[in-house]
Structure formats: C-alpha cells, structure tokens
Design an enzyme around this catalytic site. Structure first.
Site, mmCIF file in Angstrom:
data_model
loop_
_atom_site.group_PDB
_atom_site.id
_atom_site.type_symbol
_atom_site.label_atom_id
_atom_site.label_comp_id
_atom_site.label_asym_id
_atom_site.label_seq_id
_atom_site.Cartn_x
_atom_site.Cartn_y
_atom_site.Cartn_z
ATOM 1 N N ARG A 265 -1.784 -6.565 0.629
ATOM 2 C CA ARG A 265 -0.403 -7.012 0.364
ATOM 3 C C ARG A 265 0.132 -7.722 1.609
ATOM 4 O O ARG A 265 0.234 -7.103 2.671
ATOM 5 C CB ARG A 265 0.451 -5.782 0.016
ATOM 6 C CG ARG A 265 1.873 -6.090 -0.390
ATOM 7 C CD ARG A 265 2.602 -4.787 -0.717
ATOM 8 N NE ARG A 265 3.976 -5.022 -1.101
ATOM 9 C CZ ARG A 265 4.973 -5.199 -0.251
ATOM 10 N NH1 ARG A 265 4.745 -5.183 1.047
ATOM 11 N NH2 ARG A 265 6.197 -5.409 -0.698
ATOM 12 N N LYS B 261 4.305 -5.222 9.643
ATOM 13 C CA LYS B 261 4.957 -3.911 9.774
ATOM 14 C C LYS B 261 5.172 -3.507 11.223
ATOM 15 O O LYS B 261 4.519 -4.014 12.144
ATOM 16 C CB LYS B 261 4.151 -2.853 9.005
ATOM 17 C CG LYS B 261 4.412 -2.996 7.501
ATOM 18 C CD LYS B 261 3.936 -1.841 6.675
ATOM 19 C CE LYS B 261 4.359 -2.079 5.214
ATOM 20 N NZ LYS B 261 3.736 -1.145 4.280
HETATM 21 C C1 7PJ Z 1 4.248 -1.492 0.666
HETATM 22 C C2 7PJ Z 1 4.684 -1.637 -0.641
HETATM 23 C C3 7PJ Z 1 2.931 -0.987 0.900
HETATM 24 C C4 7PJ Z 1 2.678 -0.847 -1.482
HETATM 25 C C5 7PJ Z 1 6.257 -2.222 0.709
HETATM 26 C C6 7PJ Z 1 7.096 -3.834 3.662
HETATM 27 C C7 7PJ Z 1 7.793 -2.699 3.021
HETATM 28 N N1 7PJ Z 1 3.913 -1.318 -1.718
HETATM 29 N N2 7PJ Z 1 5.954 -2.093 -0.601
HETATM 30 N N3 7PJ Z 1 2.199 -0.671 -0.205
HETATM 31 N N4 7PJ Z 1 5.231 -1.890 1.493
HETATM 32 N N5 7PJ Z 1 1.889 -0.503 -2.509
HETATM 33 O O1 7PJ Z 1 6.614 -4.788 3.053
HETATM 34 O O2 7PJ Z 1 7.046 -3.780 4.907
HETATM 35 O O3 7PJ Z 1 2.459 -0.794 2.024
HETATM 36 S S1 7PJ Z 1 7.824 -2.752 1.240
#
Ligand code: 7PJ
Length: 270
Positions: free
Chosen positions: A248, A214
């Site tokens: 994640r 990020k």
């Molecule tokens: C997140 C997400 C996060 C959850 C994305 C990226 C943007 N879902 N979906 N938490 N980020 N729960 O991967 O940079 O931080 S998309």
C-alpha cells in the site's frame, strides 16, 4: 474485478479526508480524489484504496454520513471509466455495504471487522477482506504501545480474527492479513514486525504491508513526510522480498519500478 494475487500488487492510496497527514488534504474533495485516481491508474496501480476516515495517530472518529459522502461518489465516478480493483478503507458496516453496491472489490478494515455488523456485511458481500492488527484506537494508540512479544501477539490477534471471519461465513480465499505498521506500535516494534514478515506470510494468507511515508521511516531518517520517498521505497522492497502480496503506497510510479526488480528476482528464487 478481484485483485490478481498471483503477483505483487501495488495498492495506491486515495484519501478523501481533509486531514490526511501525507497529502495535507490536497485531495479532499471528490473531483480531486477522482483526478488522483486517474493519475494512479495511469502510473500502473493494481488496486486503489479509498478511505474517508483518517486513522492517523490522534485522529478523531468521522460520522457515518460524512464518511459515505466522502467515499461513495468517488467510487461511483471511478467505476464509470475503470474496472480497476477498488478497496474501501473503512471499519463501518454501512460504509462497507454502500461501497459494495457502488462496485468495490475489496474491504480494507484497520479494525479487522470488530465494529458492529462488519462481519456480516463482509461475509454477505463475498468480497476480499483485509484484516489488520491495531492496538488501541487511533486517538490514543501511539501513547504507550505495549507488548511482551509483538510478533507473537500480532500473529495471535490475526489468527483469532481469521477464525472469527471464517466462522462468520467469510471464505478462506477472501481473507488477507496485515500486521498494521504504525497502528499502536513503537519504532522498534514496527521494525520487529517488518523483520518478521515471513512469519505472517507463513500463516497461509495473502499479506498486505503499508509503510509508505509512515512516521517509523521519519524517525529513522529524521525527515518530514514529504521527504520519505526513498525510505518508503526501501520499505516496499523489504516487504515484497519477505512475501508481501499487496504493498500500500502513495508513490505508485516509483514503487512500480522498485517492485518490478523485486518480482524479477523472486521469480529466480529456488
Ligand atoms: C494502513 C491502512 C495500513 C492497511 C492506513 C497511513 C495510515 N490499511 N490504512 N494497512 N494504513 N490495510 O496511510 O499512513 O498499513 S492509513
């Protein structure tokens, strides 16, 4: 199969969006997304997160049919060769329903079930749901994020969404929470949230943290998205040490090594 939340889970990201910032749309068609899923499973992912809507800052809405066209065939294909827990990254009730029918185990909603019909579909599905905090909407959320106290306000929001989820029939053991790194937050606000992750953990729900590649890492390191691996691993280790149950990430192999060390240390904790 429900994710096993008695251990730290690595959630591997599968993007089906052509404009995804972190892989430049490399996996934009479903064959490539399924190949990527095989790779992440081989690397030891515990959960796959499949999304068809880009929520990167500045992203515009994706029509329902397009989101379904991108995600559902990928889920169906993976289900033919693996029973790995799959999460659908969506805010749309219709996508949640179609994904549930295609065999997902978890709903990951960056809008915390605020879109029409989402609470009902999530409750009816009986699936694990991740409620994430976001201030504003992706097209403008990074313009001027404002909080008096970011940790308090994000906690308050998540408590409110938990209560609404519970009163809509979602069971306590099907809820997990996420402060939503990068979703309407400045660098300093993101760092405050990360430093306070134990506060969120203390709310009593499994905690998901997504910091992989990020821009907060890019700002600290002054590095573009393809050079944020070590920063991402540091963030994953910090999150796991402070109690995150699901991390994640894009880089599963590397994160798995880092988190194996964390898990070993946490098992010794008094
Ligand atoms: C997140 C997400 C996060 C959850 C994305 C990226 C943007 N879902 N979906 N938490 N980020 N729960 O991967 O940079 O931080 S998309």
């Amino acid at each position: 199969m429900k994710p096993d939340l008695t251990k730290i889970n690595i959630m591997g990201v599968i993007n089906t969006t052509p404009d995804s910032f972190s892989d430049g749309g490399l996996y934009s068609n479903s064959t490539k997304a399924v190949e990527h899923a095989r790779k992440l499973i081989d690397e030891g992912a515990d959960i796959l997160d499949i999304g068809g809507e880009s929520t990167r800052p500045g992203a515009v809405d994706v029509p329902l049919n397009e989101e379904i066209r991108r995600t559902i065939p990928v889920i169906e294909s993976i289900r033919k060769f693996s029973d790995i827990p799959i999460s659908i990254d969506t805010s749309k009730a219709q996508v949640m329903r179609a994904a549930a029918e295609a065999g997902v185990d978890m709903i990951n909603d960056v809008r915390a079930l605020r879109e029409e019909g989402a609470l009902t579909v999530a409750a009816d599905s009986g699936l694990l749901v991740c409620l994430m905090h976001m201030q504003g909407a992706p097209d403008s959320m990074q313009d001027n994020p404002l909080y008096d106290n970011v940790v308090e306000q994000v906690s308050y929001f998540l408590t409110d969404r938990i209560n609404i989820a519970l009163s809509s029939g979602i069971t306590k053991n099907n809820i997990c929470i996420d402060p939503g790194f990068g979703f309407g937050k400045t660098l300093q606000q993101n760092l405050q949230l990360l430093a306070s992750l134990a506060t969120f953990k203390a709310m009593g729900y499994p905690l998901l943290a997504g910091l992989s590649r990020k821009s907060m890492l890019g700002l600290l390191l002054d590095k573009p998205v393809d050079q944020r691996l070590y920063g991402s691993l540091s963030a994953a280790v910090i999150s796991a040490m402070l109690g995150a149950d699901i991390i994640r990430v894009h880089d599963v192999t590397e994160t798995k090594d880092a988190l194996t060390i964390v898990q070993a240390v946490l098992q010794q904790s008094p």
